[in-house]
Design a protein around this motif. Structure first.
Motif, PDB file in Angstrom:
ATOM      1  N   THR A  86     -13.390   0.574   2.860  1.00 43.60           N
ATOM      2  CA  THR A  86     -13.500   1.697   3.912  1.00 43.60           C
ATOM      3  C   THR A  86     -11.942   1.444   5.035  1.00 43.60           C
ATOM      4  N   GLY A  87     -11.671   0.152   4.035  1.00 45.03           N
ATOM      5  CA  GLY A  87     -10.473  -0.184   5.098  1.00 45.03           C
ATOM      6  C   GLY A  87      -9.781  -1.108   4.869  1.00 45.03           C
ATOM      7  N   ALA A  88      -7.913  -1.391   4.477  1.00 49.01           N
ATOM      8  CA  ALA A  88      -7.426  -1.835   4.009  1.00 49.01           C
ATOM      9  C   ALA A  88      -7.816  -3.541   3.910  1.00 49.01           C
ATOM     10  N   PRO A  89      -7.695  -4.135   4.613  1.00 51.23           N
ATOM     11  CA  PRO A  89      -7.955  -6.046   5.104  1.00 51.23           C
ATOM     12  C   PRO A  89      -8.942  -6.146   4.258  1.00 51.23           C
ATOM     13  N   ALA A  90      -9.735  -5.871   3.763  1.00 58.97           N
ATOM     14  CA  ALA A  90     -10.836  -6.268   3.318  1.00 58.97           C
ATOM     15  C   ALA A  90     -10.404  -6.119   1.353  1.00 58.97           C
TER      16      ALA A  90
ATOM     17  N   PRO B 211       0.372  -1.521  -0.086  1.00 58.63           N
ATOM     18  CA  PRO B 211      -0.217   0.082   0.005  1.00 58.63           C
ATOM     19  C   PRO B 211       0.740   1.570   0.207  1.00 58.63           C
ATOM     20  N   PHE B 212       0.211   2.284  -0.901  1.00 56.21           N
ATOM     21  CA  PHE B 212       0.906   3.358  -0.619  1.00 56.21           C
ATOM     22  C   PHE B 212       0.180   3.784   0.390  1.00 56.21           C
TER      23      PHE B 212
ATOM     24  N   LEU C 256      -3.829   2.152  -3.149  1.00 61.65           N
ATOM     25  CA  LEU C 256      -3.825   3.876  -2.360  1.00 61.65           C
ATOM     26  C   LEU C 256      -4.322   3.222  -1.459  1.00 61.65           C
ATOM     27  N   VAL C 257      -4.270   4.075  -0.221  1.00 62.36           N
ATOM     28  CA  VAL C 257      -4.955   3.977   0.546  1.00 62.36           C
ATOM     29  C   VAL C 257      -4.938   5.916   1.351  1.00 62.36           C
ATOM     30  N   LEU C 258      -5.895   6.130   1.130  1.00 61.35           N
ATOM     31  CA  LEU C 258      -6.422   8.220   1.263  1.00 61.35           C
ATOM     32  C   LEU C 258      -5.903   8.408   3.319  1.00 61.35           C
TER      33      LEU C 258
ATOM     34  N   GLU D 104      -7.063  -5.937   0.183  1.00 59.75           N
ATOM     35  CA  GLU D 104      -5.386  -6.946   0.515  1.00 59.75           C
ATOM     36  C   GLU D 104      -6.510  -8.449   0.515  1.00 59.75           C
ATOM     37  N   ARG D 105      -7.230  -8.815   0.522  1.00 58.97           N
ATOM     38  CA  ARG D 105      -7.830  -9.863   1.100  1.00 58.97           C
ATOM     39  C   ARG D 105      -8.565 -10.631  -0.222  1.00 58.97           C
ATOM     40  N   GLU D 106      -9.077  -9.895  -1.353  1.00 59.55           N
ATOM     41  CA  GLU D 106      -9.911  -9.816  -2.140  1.00 59.55           C
ATOM     42  C   GLU D 106      -8.970  -9.971  -3.338  1.00 59.55           C
ATOM     43  N   LEU D 107      -7.574  -8.715  -3.078  1.00 54.57           N
ATOM     44  CA  LEU D 107      -6.616  -8.657  -4.399  1.00 54.57           C
ATOM     45  C   LEU D 107      -5.905  -9.510  -4.629  1.00 54.57           C
ATOM     46  N   THR D 108      -5.490 -10.359  -3.475  1.00 53.83           N
ATOM     47  CA  THR D 108      -4.713 -11.166  -3.131  1.00 53.83           C
ATOM     48  C   THR D 108      -5.193 -12.543  -3.649  1.00 53.83           C
ATOM     49  N   ALA D 109      -6.670 -13.053  -4.116  1.00 55.09           N
ATOM     50  CA  ALA D 109      -7.222 -14.173  -4.825  1.00 55.09           C
ATOM     51  C   ALA D 109      -6.951 -13.800  -5.687  1.00 55.09           C
TER      52      ALA D 109
END
Length: 240
Positions: free
Chosen positions: A222-226, A110-111, A139-141, A228-233
């Motif tokens: 609204t948060g990164a964990p969700a 994440p940036f 991207l994380v705002l 990141e999990r889907e992007l990893t898949a």
């Protein structure tokens, strides 16, 4: 104070024995390429941060060249934070050239655009016929509790002399980006982008096919964990 310094340079080619080898690995002011364990599926490198993050006046540049038939896998072990620029600006730019039959995967972390930051991020990719690239970015705002700073993220990918993907993501005005139909309450934007080849994989509601061989899946949350999990898949499916 401007810390433009030296760009990070990575150049990979395939030798006469069919091995993927680094012809040029030069650390830059902000990132240093580090070889990982040898593998039979190409050269694996980590882009390791050598500074705390982006400050006002910083100009980070990465130059990546993949030779004919060579395979390069880049990963970032840690994310990048753009801190409060106190009225200044910074930039991040990557210039990627992939020769015929070359392959690049770039798994970025994440940036994060902190409150008070003002960043431009440019990804310029040139692919020869038969070349392909798989890129993951998020991207994380803002950090926790922050609204987030300003960022303009531009991507231009050219395949076989024709534009494949041209995008200008202007997130510089918080009042505009938070409107319904833009980002709304979401502050995390993640994507996996395949350039130069159809990645296949199962259908996905957020998939967008490009103007040529390639596709992109972009997710908002609204948060990164969700995300990141889907992007990893998606990343693992498209890599296969």
């Amino acid at each position: 104070m401007t810390r433009s310094g030296e760009p990070t340079v990575v150049a990979v080619h395939r030798d006469a024995g069919g091995r993927d080898v680094a012809g040029d690995l030069r650390p830059g002011t902000f990132l240093a390429p580090r070889p990982l364990c040898p593998s039979g599926d190409g050269l694996h490198l980590a882009l390791v941060g050598t500074t705390a993050g982006l400050l006002a006046g910083d100009e980070l540049c990465v130059q990546v060249t993949v030779g004919p038939g060579a395979r390069l896998h880049l990963m970032e072990p840690a994310g990048l934070v753009a801190y409060d620029h106190r009225g200044g600006r910074s930039s991040w730019r990557a210039v990627v050239e992939i020769a015929a039959g070359g392959e690049l995967t770039w798994d970025s972390k994440p940036f994060v655009v902190s409150a008070g930051a003002d960043v431009t991020r440019d990804m310029d990719v040139t692919l020869a016929p038969g070349a392909r690239m798989l890129w993951r970015d998020t991207l994380v705002l803002g950090r926790s509790g922050e609204r987030g700073g300003r960022i303009r993220a531009r991507t231009r990918a050219v395949h076989d002399g024709r534009e494949l993907l041209v995008e200008d993501l202007d997130l510089t005005d918080p009042d505009v980006r938070e409107l319904p139909g833009v980002l709304g309450p979401h502050r995390v934007i993640g994507a996996v982008t395949a350039l130069g080849a159809d990645p296949g994989g199962p259908p996905h509601p957020s998939r967008m096919d490009l103007a040529g061989p390639g596709a992109q899946i972009r997710l908002l949350a609204t948060g990164a964990p969700a995300v990141e999990r889907e992007l990893t898949a998606v990343w693992e499916s498209w890599r296969r």
